[in-house]
Design an enzyme around this catalytic site. Structure first.
Site, PDB file in Angstrom:
ATOM      1  N   TYR A  95      16.475  63.087  19.345  1.00 51.05           N
ATOM      2  CA  TYR A  95      17.061  61.753  19.516  1.00 51.05           C
ATOM      3  C   TYR A  95      18.591  61.740  19.504  1.00 51.05           C
ATOM      4  O   TYR A  95      19.208  61.058  20.342  1.00 51.05           O
ATOM      5  CB  TYR A  95      16.475  60.781  18.483  1.00 51.05           C
ATOM      6  CG  TYR A  95      15.106  60.289  18.887  1.00 51.05           C
ATOM      7  CD1 TYR A  95      14.971  59.196  19.735  1.00 51.05           C
ATOM      8  CD2 TYR A  95      13.954  60.937  18.465  1.00 51.05           C
ATOM      9  CE1 TYR A  95      13.719  58.739  20.133  1.00 51.05           C
ATOM     10  CE2 TYR A  95      12.701  60.497  18.851  1.00 51.05           C
ATOM     11  CZ  TYR A  95      12.587  59.399  19.690  1.00 51.05           C
ATOM     12  OH  TYR A  95      11.357  58.966  20.097  1.00 51.05           O
ATOM     13  N   GLU A 137       6.707  57.809  15.155  1.00 53.69           N
ATOM     14  CA  GLU A 137       6.199  59.105  15.604  1.00 53.69           C
ATOM     15  C   GLU A 137       5.920  60.046  14.437  1.00 53.69           C
ATOM     16  O   GLU A 137       4.971  60.836  14.489  1.00 53.69           O
ATOM     17  CB  GLU A 137       7.175  59.722  16.606  1.00 53.69           C
ATOM     18  CG  GLU A 137       7.167  58.983  17.938  1.00 53.69           C
ATOM     19  CD  GLU A 137       8.403  59.193  18.778  1.00 53.69           C
ATOM     20  OE1 GLU A 137       9.124  60.202  18.560  1.00 53.69           O
ATOM     21  OE2 GLU A 137       8.676  58.342  19.660  1.00 53.69           O
TER      22      GLU A 137
END
Length: 394
Positions: A95, A137
């Site tokens: 990310y 997640e």
């Protein structure tokens, strides 16, 4: 939480993202892969080449800007995208990399319009939104690995059976290489397969629906051979019984509600039959008294997959009906066809090509079916907010 100033700045960029969103995301993916070519082992190369991934991300950015002050509105899409990320092996350390190149792409594409204030606000918003994805997640990874027979990442499987279901679709029966027990999965879910043809530098990942019910000693995927599909052609032409293939654990939130006794209507177009066969087989084996109507539309009989299997299951179920419509001889599925299969209080599960789904969903809504009773899956990058709105609007 984001400050009101940040929210106002993000919202002010909505018109820019509407006009330049795809330019930004095209630039972003090129920049990302130039700096981190190893990520090509994760991303779907076909979606990149066709521009589908770029468009999906652009629509997501646009929606994030619209709803930055109502992040709860994004939760259904976050869940759907997170299932795909977990299935592909996207990790939390990816990310910051994505964020860096996304902000840099905004600056490089928008030029002087991308003020320090705007980039700062988007950096703040990206941090908040990406943390939501990471948390969701992480829970999915823990569930996947922690359930009996579950695993994390990719695990080697062996092809134990290969069956032609139609002129275009072939089923692959897959068993864990080390013979371990398989986890339970929800009917309608998919797996990601990972292959690396000898001539390719990077691995290729594709997500395929599981096409049989849970509880077997194998997982079954049923793959349509696409004209220019690298992975589908590799599987059809080169993957044979005894070959090894890597799979991630089942994922996805387009699933049959097995706790409900309400009637079910399954509506599939073409290869969209695959997740619905999993649902249908589940009901045939575990809840065979439930009222079920299965409607399948395809081009002709030669490309009609699972015809014999579906008929056999129908005959074993007291309250099940099968309807088939071949486009070449009977035309497309119409609103009048749908009107004939509307069942009070039924849940509708729909999968197929985009035009098929738009026609079916719009038809059901026009006929008075409540939107919360309509469930659908789209094959491709996670469905964008614009596409969801398009499909569910009349």
């Amino acid at each position: 939480m984001l400050s009101q100033q940040t929210i106002d700045i993000i919202k002010s960029t909505v018109p820019v993202l509407e006009a330049k969103g795809t330019d930004i995301t095209k630039h972003f993916y090129k920049r990302l892969f130039d700096h981190h070519p190893e990520l090509l082992n994760i991303f779907n190369h076909a979606n990149q080449a066709q521009g589908r991934q770029q468009t999906a991300l652009a629509n997501t950015l646009y929606a994030a800007a619209q709803y930055v002050d109502q992040l709860e509105v994004l939760v259904p899409a976050v869940t759907q995208i997170s299932h795909k990320h977990r299935s592909l092996g996207v990790k939390k350390e990816h990310y910051p990399i994505v964020g860096h190149h996304l902000l840099a792409s905004m600056e490089e594409v928008l030029g002087d319009s991308a003020t320090e204030e705007i980039i700062g606000a988007w950096g703040e918003a990206y941090h908040v939104i990406s943390q939501i994805f990471i948390d969701v997640e992480d829970g999915m990874y823990q569930h996947s690995e922690g359930q009996p027979g579950g695993w994390k990442g990719f695990k080697p499987f062996t092809i134990v059976r290969k069956v032609e279901e139609s002129a275009l679709i072939t089923s692959f029966y897959l068993k864990p290489k080390e013979g371990m027990k398989l986890p339970a999965f929800s009917s309608g879910q998919y797996v990601t397969i990972q292959v690396k043809p000898e001539e390719d530098k990077y691995t290729s990942n594709r997500q395929y629906s599981l096409s049989d019910a849970s509880g077997k000693d194998y997982l079954r995927i049923s793959v349509k051979k696409e004209d220019k599909g690298k992975v589908s052609n590799y599987l059809h032409n080169h993957a044979n019984i005894g070959d090894e293939i890597s799979l991630s654990a089942p994922a996805g939130n387009f699933v049959l509600n097995t706790d409900s006794a309400s009637p079910v209507v399954l509506l599939s177009g073409g290869v969209g039959i695959t997740p619905l066969m999993s649902m249908f087989n589940d009901m045939a084996e575990n809840n065979h008294t439930r009222e079920v109507t299965f409607v399948h539309a395809c081009k002709n009989e030669q490309v009609h997959a699972f015809k014999k299997d579906a008929i056999a299951s129908i005959e074993a179920m007291p309250n099940a009906t099968l309807k088939v419509k071949y486009e070449e001889t009977e035309g497309l599925l119409t609103k009048e066809d749908l009107e004939g299969i509307i069942t009070k209080d039924a849940d509708f599960y729909i999968c197929g090509p985009m035009l098929f789904m738009k026609a079916v969903i719009s038809g059901l809504v026009e006929l008075g079916v409540e939107e919360e009773k309509i469930h659908f899956e789209f094959f491709g990058p996670a469905l964008s907010f614009d596409q969801v709105n398009e499909l569910t609007s009349v």
